[in-house]
Design a protein around this motif. Structure first.
Motif, PDB file in Angstrom:
ATOM      1  N   ASN A 135       4.688  13.651 -12.352  1.00  0.00           N
ATOM      2  CA  ASN A 135       5.522  13.659 -13.555  1.00  0.00           C
ATOM      3  C   ASN A 135       4.698  13.578 -14.839  1.00  0.00           C
ATOM      4  OD1 ASN A 135       8.679  13.356 -12.868  1.00  0.00           O
ATOM      5  ND2 ASN A 135       7.482  12.306 -11.300  1.00  0.00           N
ATOM      6  N   GLY A 136       3.386  13.636 -14.705  1.00  0.00           N
ATOM      7  CA  GLY A 136       2.519  13.681 -15.876  1.00  0.00           C
ATOM      8  C   GLY A 136       2.534  12.421 -16.713  1.00  0.00           C
ATOM      9  N   LEU A 137       2.629  11.247 -16.070  1.00  0.00           N
ATOM     10  CA  LEU A 137       2.691   9.978 -16.792  1.00  0.00           C
ATOM     11  C   LEU A 137       1.330   9.305 -16.819  1.00  0.00           C
ATOM     12  CD1 LEU A 137       6.005   8.536 -15.288  1.00  0.00           C
ATOM     13  CD2 LEU A 137       5.730   9.850 -17.393  1.00  0.00           C
ATOM     14  N   SER A 138       1.086   8.548 -17.870  1.00  0.00           N
ATOM     15  CA  SER A 138      -0.166   7.801 -17.964  1.00  0.00           C
ATOM     16  C   SER A 138      -0.048   6.424 -17.333  1.00  0.00           C
ATOM     17  CB  SER A 138      -0.589   7.667 -19.432  1.00  0.00           C
ATOM     18  OG  SER A 138       0.436   7.044 -20.199  1.00  0.00           O
ATOM     19  N   ASP A 139       1.168   5.882 -17.291  1.00  0.00           N
ATOM     20  CA  ASP A 139       1.390   4.554 -16.718  1.00  0.00           C
ATOM     21  C   ASP A 139       2.371   4.648 -15.555  1.00  0.00           C
ATOM     22  OD1 ASP A 139      -0.211   3.146 -18.637  1.00  0.00           O
ATOM     23  OD2 ASP A 139       1.414   3.446 -20.085  1.00  0.00           O
ATOM     24  N   ALA A 140       2.125   3.846 -14.533  1.00  0.00           N
ATOM     25  CA  ALA A 140       3.010   3.829 -13.370  1.00  0.00           C
ATOM     26  C   ALA A 140       4.326   3.128 -13.726  1.00  0.00           C
ATOM     27  CB  ALA A 140       2.337   3.105 -12.206  1.00  0.00           C
ATOM     28  N   PRO A 141       5.446   3.594 -13.184  1.00  0.00           N
ATOM     29  CA  PRO A 141       6.736   2.952 -13.476  1.00  0.00           C
ATOM     30  C   PRO A 141       6.887   1.585 -12.816  1.00  0.00           C
ATOM     31  CG  PRO A 141       7.023   4.672 -11.847  1.00  0.00           C
ATOM     32  CD  PRO A 141       5.601   4.770 -12.309  1.00  0.00           C
ATOM     33  N   LEU A 142       6.061   1.295 -11.815  1.00  0.00           N
ATOM     34  CA  LEU A 142       6.125   0.012 -11.112  1.00  0.00           C
ATOM     35  C   LEU A 142       4.734  -0.343 -10.620  1.00  0.00           C
ATOM     36  CD1 LEU A 142       8.749  -1.251  -8.597  1.00  0.00           C
ATOM     37  CD2 LEU A 142       6.382  -1.102  -7.836  1.00  0.00           C
ATOM     38  N   TRP A 143       4.383  -1.641 -10.695  1.00  0.00           N
ATOM     39  CA  TRP A 143       3.085  -2.070 -10.197  1.00  0.00           C
ATOM     40  C   TRP A 143       3.156  -3.541  -9.759  1.00  0.00           C
ATOM     41  CZ3 TRP A 143       4.521  -2.149 -15.193  1.00  0.00           C
ATOM     42  CH2 TRP A 143       4.170  -3.245 -15.975  1.00  0.00           C
ATOM     43  N   PHE A 144       2.157  -3.953  -9.002  1.00  0.00           N
ATOM     44  CA  PHE A 144       2.074  -5.313  -8.497  1.00  0.00           C
ATOM     45  C   PHE A 144       1.017  -6.083  -9.289  1.00  0.00           C
ATOM     46  CE2 PHE A 144       3.559  -2.743  -4.943  1.00  0.00           C
ATOM     47  CZ  PHE A 144       4.653  -3.484  -4.502  1.00  0.00           C
ATOM     48  N   SER A 145       1.289  -7.383  -9.503  1.00  0.00           N
ATOM     49  CA  SER A 145       0.342  -8.216 -10.233  1.00  0.00           C
ATOM     50  C   SER A 145       0.247  -9.589  -9.582  1.00  0.00           C
ATOM     51  CB  SER A 145       0.771  -8.344 -11.702  1.00  0.00           C
ATOM     52  OG  SER A 145       1.999  -9.036 -11.800  1.00  0.00           O
ATOM     53  N   ASP A 146      -0.467 -10.492 -10.202  1.00  0.00           N
ATOM     54  CA  ASP A 146      -0.859 -11.845  -9.795  1.00  0.00           C
ATOM     55  C   ASP A 146      -1.983 -11.736  -8.766  1.00  0.00           C
ATOM     56  OD1 ASP A 146       0.068 -11.988  -7.034  1.00  0.00           O
ATOM     57  OD2 ASP A 146       2.065 -12.487  -7.724  1.00  0.00           O
TER      58      ASP A 146
ATOM     59  N   LYS B 251       0.828  -1.197   0.000  1.00  0.00           N
ATOM     60  CA  LYS B 251       0.000   0.000   0.000  1.00  0.00           C
ATOM     61  C   LYS B 251       0.866   1.252   0.000  1.00  0.00           C
ATOM     62  CE  LYS B 251      -3.552   2.403   2.704  1.00  0.00           C
ATOM     63  NZ  LYS B 251      -4.385   2.372   3.937  1.00  0.00           N
ATOM     64  N   GLY B 252       1.927   1.242   0.831  1.00  0.00           N
ATOM     65  CA  GLY B 252       2.822   2.397   0.880  1.00  0.00           C
ATOM     66  C   GLY B 252       3.537   2.623  -0.440  1.00  0.00           C
ATOM     67  N   VAL B 253       4.011   1.536  -1.071  1.00  0.00           N
ATOM     68  CA  VAL B 253       4.696   1.658  -2.363  1.00  0.00           C
ATOM     69  C   VAL B 253       3.730   2.171  -3.421  1.00  0.00           C
ATOM     70  CG1 VAL B 253       5.845   0.374  -4.208  1.00  0.00           C
ATOM     71  CG2 VAL B 253       6.422  -0.106  -1.821  1.00  0.00           C
ATOM     72  N   ASN B 254       2.533   1.608  -3.474  1.00  0.00           N
ATOM     73  CA  ASN B 254       1.536   2.040  -4.466  1.00  0.00           C
ATOM     74  C   ASN B 254       1.200   3.516  -4.318  1.00  0.00           C
ATOM     75  OD1 ASN B 254       1.062  -0.282  -6.027  1.00  0.00           O
ATOM     76  ND2 ASN B 254      -0.274  -1.157  -4.466  1.00  0.00           N
ATOM     77  N   GLU B 255       1.134   3.977  -3.072  1.00  0.00           N
ATOM     78  CA  GLU B 255       0.775   5.370  -2.830  1.00  0.00           C
ATOM     79  C   GLU B 255       1.828   6.327  -3.367  1.00  0.00           C
ATOM     80  OE1 GLU B 255      -0.022   8.450   0.909  1.00  0.00           O
ATOM     81  OE2 GLU B 255       0.033   6.293   1.266  1.00  0.00           O
ATOM     82  N   VAL B 256       3.088   6.073  -3.042  1.00  0.00           N
ATOM     83  CA  VAL B 256       4.124   7.000  -3.504  1.00  0.00           C
ATOM     84  C   VAL B 256       4.341   6.888  -5.006  1.00  0.00           C
ATOM     85  CG1 VAL B 256       5.290   7.022  -1.262  1.00  0.00           C
ATOM     86  CG2 VAL B 256       6.014   5.380  -2.983  1.00  0.00           C
ATOM     87  N   ILE B 257       4.171   5.694  -5.581  1.00  0.00           N
ATOM     88  CA  ILE B 257       4.325   5.532  -7.024  1.00  0.00           C
ATOM     89  C   ILE B 257       3.213   6.267  -7.763  1.00  0.00           C
ATOM     90  CG2 ILE B 257       4.129   3.854  -8.901  1.00  0.00           C
ATOM     91  CD1 ILE B 257       6.877   3.985  -7.697  1.00  0.00           C
ATOM     92  N   GLU B 258       2.003   6.179  -7.258  1.00  0.00           N
ATOM     93  CA  GLU B 258       0.885   6.864  -7.887  1.00  0.00           C
ATOM     94  C   GLU B 258       1.088   8.378  -7.855  1.00  0.00           C
ATOM     95  OE1 GLU B 258      -2.692   7.391  -9.898  1.00  0.00           O
ATOM     96  OE2 GLU B 258      -1.453   5.594  -9.598  1.00  0.00           O
ATOM     97  N   ASN B 259       1.554   8.875  -6.727  1.00  0.00           N
ATOM     98  CA  ASN B 259       1.809  10.312  -6.625  1.00  0.00           C
ATOM     99  C   ASN B 259       2.960  10.739  -7.520  1.00  0.00           C
ATOM    100  OD1 ASN B 259       0.129  11.792  -4.386  1.00  0.00           O
ATOM    101  ND2 ASN B 259       0.536   9.764  -3.579  1.00  0.00           N
ATOM    102  N   TRP B 260       3.987   9.902  -7.609  1.00  0.00           N
ATOM    103  CA  TRP B 260       5.117  10.205  -8.492  1.00  0.00           C
ATOM    104  C   TRP B 260       4.658  10.226  -9.948  1.00  0.00           C
ATOM    105  CZ3 TRP B 260       8.043   8.314 -12.526  1.00  0.00           C
ATOM    106  CH2 TRP B 260       9.302   8.876 -12.691  1.00  0.00           C
ATOM    107  N   LYS B 261       3.814   9.287 -10.310  1.00  0.00           N
ATOM    108  CA  LYS B 261       3.278   9.230 -11.677  1.00  0.00           C
ATOM    109  C   LYS B 261       2.494  10.499 -12.000  1.00  0.00           C
ATOM    110  CE  LYS B 261      -0.593   7.349 -12.723  1.00  0.00           C
ATOM    111  NZ  LYS B 261      -1.733   6.417 -12.924  1.00  0.00           N
TER     112      LYS B 261
END
Length: 461
Positions: A41-52, A28-38
């Protein structure tokens, strides 16, 4: 002195499932800071995400750097160095890590990315083993050099009620607020002080890096910079950043522009900017596609000794309509001294992966039985089609008889043959496959070398 966390190491454009999965709170903490960073920086896709289904697999895009959220540290390495990482992502030999960081630092220097415009042997003598070491090495070396030449000062207007006259007396305040205080005099004066916003942000960046570096020399370098700025106030990152929003540069301070930009980028990645109260939250990511494009531009300018136009519009796919013409922008456009046009495209793809030689249009079989796959079977048809369309549109718009040479430049890290190769494209252009080295210790002063006879003529400009 040094924060020691076992990071999760992963390469760009890859998927890994750590042996010890992250907890829901950590994810949750990683997703939060990545979303804010995205978003920032005006990006449409996150630089890192979790799957499975459990969300335990970490996936990355083309970004290299570090993500730190409390006790979770994720280091993303260049994909060309993926073979150096172990299977469980937990350990890496310090010498190998140092080699990766040295190469990355060297590439950033060649490309001029992050304002790093000089490459000296002093850089290569250091042994950064993580991203914080790189930042600390750049900060301490450049900042200490500039501070040694003189610490920036600025006149600052101060006012206070004091017992002796200093500067000028504020008559209105004295006859109103201090009318019954004969022991106090309201004064206003100018003070030539180093405690200015520029110095505060530099000191704040050094303070942030100090507990995170592993390299002893970098740690000492940061301490020396902090000692030089002892008369400067310690402020939090948010205060340091807001203080320089309207900063004006002068001839006396513009020499600090390089370390200022690095400090600004570092502090912008801290949790305060992401509305987090945890100062250990930090994100610093580099777009390797952009870094590689800048790196290739520097190489081409050095090799051809001409100016290279980047992202140059060569024409439109629908030239006769008013809206939606669809620009066709070439990564690189230049002309040699004989007027020959060249169009280049940088592809940050590991095209020669799993083979020791650079790409060739004919399959090569070695004496020991090893063979390399023909480039025609590896290249993406869309990449070839893109370059040839650029050449055709350029010829039509410029009405020149000279068909442009087209070049596809790709990174190469193999130990075998390091050669460019050439083939005739469908439109008559010479299509040149050009590998570039990404490892500074193997260059021997050359970035594009070992050109075979059939290609060499194209480079003799």
């Amino acid at each position: 002195m040094i924060r020691d966390k076992d990071p999760i190491r992963i390469c760009e454009w890859s998927s890994k499932r750590p042996n010890i999965p992250l907890t829901q709170e950590q994810k949750k903490g990683v997703n939060e800071v990545i979303e804010n960073w995205k978003i920032s920086n005006g990006l449409s896709d996150a630089p890192l995400w979790f799957s499975d289904p459990e969300g335990n697999t970490i996936n990355t895009r083309q970004y290299v750097g570090i993500i730190e959220v409390a006790d979770t540290v994720i280091e993303i390495y260049p994909k060309l160095d993926g073979h150096l990482l172990d299977d469980d992502n937990s350990r890496i030999d310090e010498k190998l890590a140092g080699s990766i960081m040295q190469n990355l630092l060297w590439i950033l220097g060649i490309s001029g990315h992050m304002g790093i415009a000089e490459i000296e042997e002093a850089h290569l003598m250091e042994s950064p083993t993580n991203f914080y070491d790189i930042f600390a090495l750049l900060m301490s070396k450049h900042l200490f050099r500039e501070l040694s030449l003189g610490i920036p000062h600025q006149y600052k207007v101060l006012s206070d009620n004091i017992r002796i006259v200093r500067g000028k007396i504020c008559i209105s305040d004295q006859i109103t607020r201090n009318m019954d205080r004969l022991d106090l005099i309201s004064c206003e004066w100018d003070e030539f002080t180093p405690d200015i916003p520029l110095n505060r942000i530099l000191k704040c960046a050094c303070r942030f890096l100090q507990p995170r570096v592993r390299d002893g020399a970098s740690f000492i370098g940061l301490m020396n910079c902090i000692a030089q700025l002892e008369d400067v106030s310690d402020v939090d990152p948010f205060t340091a950043l807001t203080g320089v929003i309207s900063h004006r540069w002068s001839r006396a301070t513009e020499r600090f522009l390089q370390v200022f930009e690095l400090s600004k980028r570092l502090l912008q990645g801290i949790g305060h900017i992401f509305s987090s109260a945890d100062t250990s939250t930090f994100v610093f990511l580099l777009d390797m596609n952009k870094v590689f494009e800048e790196y290739v531009k520097a190489i081409l300018e050095n090799r051809f000794n001409v100016g290279i136009k980047c992202q140059e519009n060569v024409g439109y796919l629908f030239p006769d309509i008013s809206n939606g013409k669809i620009e066709q922008k070439a990564d690189y456009l230049w002309h040699t001294k004989d007027g020959k046009p060249w169009i280049g495209d940088a592809k940050y793809k590991h095209l020669a992966k799993n083979q020791k030689d650079s790409l060739a249009f004919t399959q090569i079989t070695e004496d020991n039985g090893d063979s390399s796959t023909s480039a025609g079977r590896i290249l993406n048809p869309n990449d070839v089609r893109q370059l040839t369309v650029y050449a055709e549109i350029y010829c039509k718009n410029t009405q020149q008889n000279k068909i442009p040479n087209i070049m596809l430049i790709y990174p190469f890290v193999g130990d075998g043959k390091f050669e460019s190769d050439k083939a005739r494209a469908w439109n008559g252009s010479d299509f040149i496959l050009c590998p570039v080295r990404m490892e500074q210790d193997k260059l021997e002063g050359k970035l594009i070398n070992a050109l075979p006879d059939k290609v060499k003529g194209c480079f003799d400009v």
